[in-house]
Design an enzyme around this catalytic site. Structure first.
Site, PDB file in Angstrom:
ATOM      1  N   GLY A 217      48.833  54.204  39.908  1.00 51.13           N
ATOM      2  CA  GLY A 217      48.091  54.291  38.715  1.00 51.13           C
ATOM      3  C   GLY A 217      46.607  54.511  38.757  1.00 51.13           C
ATOM      4  O   GLY A 217      45.945  54.566  37.575  1.00 51.13           O
ATOM      5  N   ASP A 218      46.049  54.350  39.958  1.00 53.35           N
ATOM      6  CA  ASP A 218      44.661  54.443  40.022  1.00 53.35           C
ATOM      7  C   ASP A 218      44.019  55.042  41.606  1.00 53.35           C
ATOM      8  O   ASP A 218      43.472  54.470  41.973  1.00 53.35           O
ATOM      9  CB  ASP A 218      43.883  52.708  39.835  1.00 53.35           C
ATOM     10  N   THR A 219      44.723  56.144  41.935  1.00 54.55           N
ATOM     11  CA  THR A 219      44.511  56.781  43.081  1.00 54.55           C
ATOM     12  C   THR A 219      43.017  57.472  43.052  1.00 54.55           C
ATOM     13  O   THR A 219      43.111  58.573  43.088  1.00 54.55           O
ATOM     14  CB  THR A 219      45.495  57.467  43.507  1.00 54.55           C
ATOM     15  N   ASN A 220      41.943  56.869  42.521  1.00 55.44           N
ATOM     16  CA  ASN A 220      40.706  57.512  42.479  1.00 55.44           C
ATOM     17  C   ASN A 220      39.852  57.519  43.755  1.00 55.44           C
ATOM     18  O   ASN A 220      40.339  56.972  44.817  1.00 55.44           O
ATOM     19  CB  ASN A 220      39.732  56.637  41.168  1.00 55.44           C
ATOM     20  N   ASN A 223      39.429  54.330  45.768  1.00 55.17           N
ATOM     21  CA  ASN A 223      40.477  53.584  46.182  1.00 55.17           C
ATOM     22  C   ASN A 223      41.126  54.121  47.244  1.00 55.17           C
ATOM     23  O   ASN A 223      42.181  53.679  47.708  1.00 55.17           O
ATOM     24  CB  ASN A 223      41.328  53.528  45.122  1.00 55.17           C
TER      25      ASN A 223
END
Length: 359
Positions: A217-220, A223
């Site tokens: 949900g937050d593979t930025n 991260n």
């Protein structure tokens, strides 16, 4: 998103408080400590007397109320680590707990924060690393492998991943409208409004056909950790921050990974095909998912720009540089993608993706 309460939920421990907490909970004597960036929480990098490196993570007081969710997130990290995904794992406290709820006063009244000591993953973030298209292929492949591994995870509390209230979910792009006023006077406000409208008309009707499962949900770009392996290439050596784990659409994960990897890339249009090819070497997108990819990437970019500006205005002294990290190149990227349009960008992505072989 809106935590306009009397007490700020974000922890602001001093280095001394963090040092004392680590000794009290883990019996670890800190030889070196510094702060790490975070959006809502507080992270410290520390080294003990033996030279072992750790990350001390203090969750904000709002998220700390969701003890069951945090327990399942912590278990998921261990599960992924056991299945070959380079995820951090929690170090047990002296009493054997993987997380501890601690009442701490950060200067605005005592609040309860979830505290975890995590293993340290060496390397640099994607945001700090010049990524080749081959590197990005491997990023896409690892993210898909991670989500595929999560299909095997069994927990009695897995229902906590049904998180329809997460404003960052790409199913909630229309919620941007509640915050759009922070863009008043910005010429790109009209583009953001148009993205939302096109999402409603072109993507929302297809949501039911999207494949679903537990996603990160937050593979930025902050991260994902990589390490150089020579010839300008990198290996993916770490996945960080599982706080947005949820049961959601796989194509959302692809879109999020593409969008953030584009931010720091000197040739942003080359990113999409590489990430997509890596992903599809593990799991294939269906026709509706592929047809929605462009608007989902734009939707995430709009979320990041709007929510970043909103949070920076609401808490001007808190992690402003990190919160606004997307804005640095994001507005230019949004304008570029919008001007090129869906047909041209997707054609390039799909043509590029077809050129990769798995090696």
């Amino acid at each position: 998103m809106d935590n306009a309460t009397a007490a700020d939920p974000r922890p602001t421990l001093t280095l001394q408080q963090a040092t004392d907490l680590t000794l009290k909970l883990y019996g670890v004597t800190t030889a070196e400590i510094s702060t790490l960036p975070s959006y809502y929480d507080q992270n410290f990098f520390l080294v003990d007397n033996e030279g072992t490196k750790y990350v001390l993570k203090i969750m904000n007081s709002e998220e700390s109320k969701k003890a069951t969710l945090l327990e399942v997130q912590t278990s998921a990290m261990s599960f992924l680590h056991q299945h070959g995904v380079p995820a951090q794992t929690a170090v047990p406290t002296s009493s054997g707990q993987l997380m501890s709820m601690e009442k701490i006063d950060c200067g605005h009244g005592a609040q309860t924060y979830c505290v975890r000591l995590l293993t340290y993953l060496p390397g640099k973030t994607v945001a700090e690393s010049p990524m080749t298209t081959r590197d990005l292929y491997h990023v896409g492949k690892l993210v898909a492998s991670m989500d595929k591994s999560l299909q095997q995870m069994v927990s009695p509390n897995q229902d906590v991943f049904q998180r329809n209230d997460v404003v960052w979910s790409l199913s909630n792009i229309p919620l941007i409208e509640n915050y759009i006023s922070v863009m008043d006077g910005d010429p790109l406000q009209d583009v953001i409004k148009a993205v939302i409208e096109q999402y409603k008309s072109q993507v929302q009707p297809k949501l039911s056909s999207f494949q679903k499962g537990i996603i990160h949900g937050d593979t930025n770009d902050q991260n994902i950790i990589v390490t150089p392996v020579g010839n300008g290439h990198h290996n993916v050596s770490g996945m960080l921050d599982f706080s947005l784990l949820s049961n959601d659409c796989y194509v959302f994960e692809v879109a999020i990974t593409i969008m953030y990897a584009m931010l720091e890339n000197a040739r942003p249009l080359d990113v999409g095909g590489a990430v997509l090819a890596g992903w599809e070497s593990i799991m294939t997108l269906n026709e509706d998912e592929r047809d929605s990819l462009f608007l989902l990437v734009l939707g995430r970019l709009c979320q990041s720009l709007v929510y970043g500006r909103y949070n920076a205005q609401k808490n001007p002294t808190k992690n402003k540089k990190y919160i606004l990290s997307t804005a640095k190149t994001g507005f230019r990227l949004l304008a570029q993608l919008w001007e090129l349009g869906k047909k041209e960008v997707e054609s390039k992505w799909f043509a590029d993706a077809s050129t990769f072989s798995d090696n």
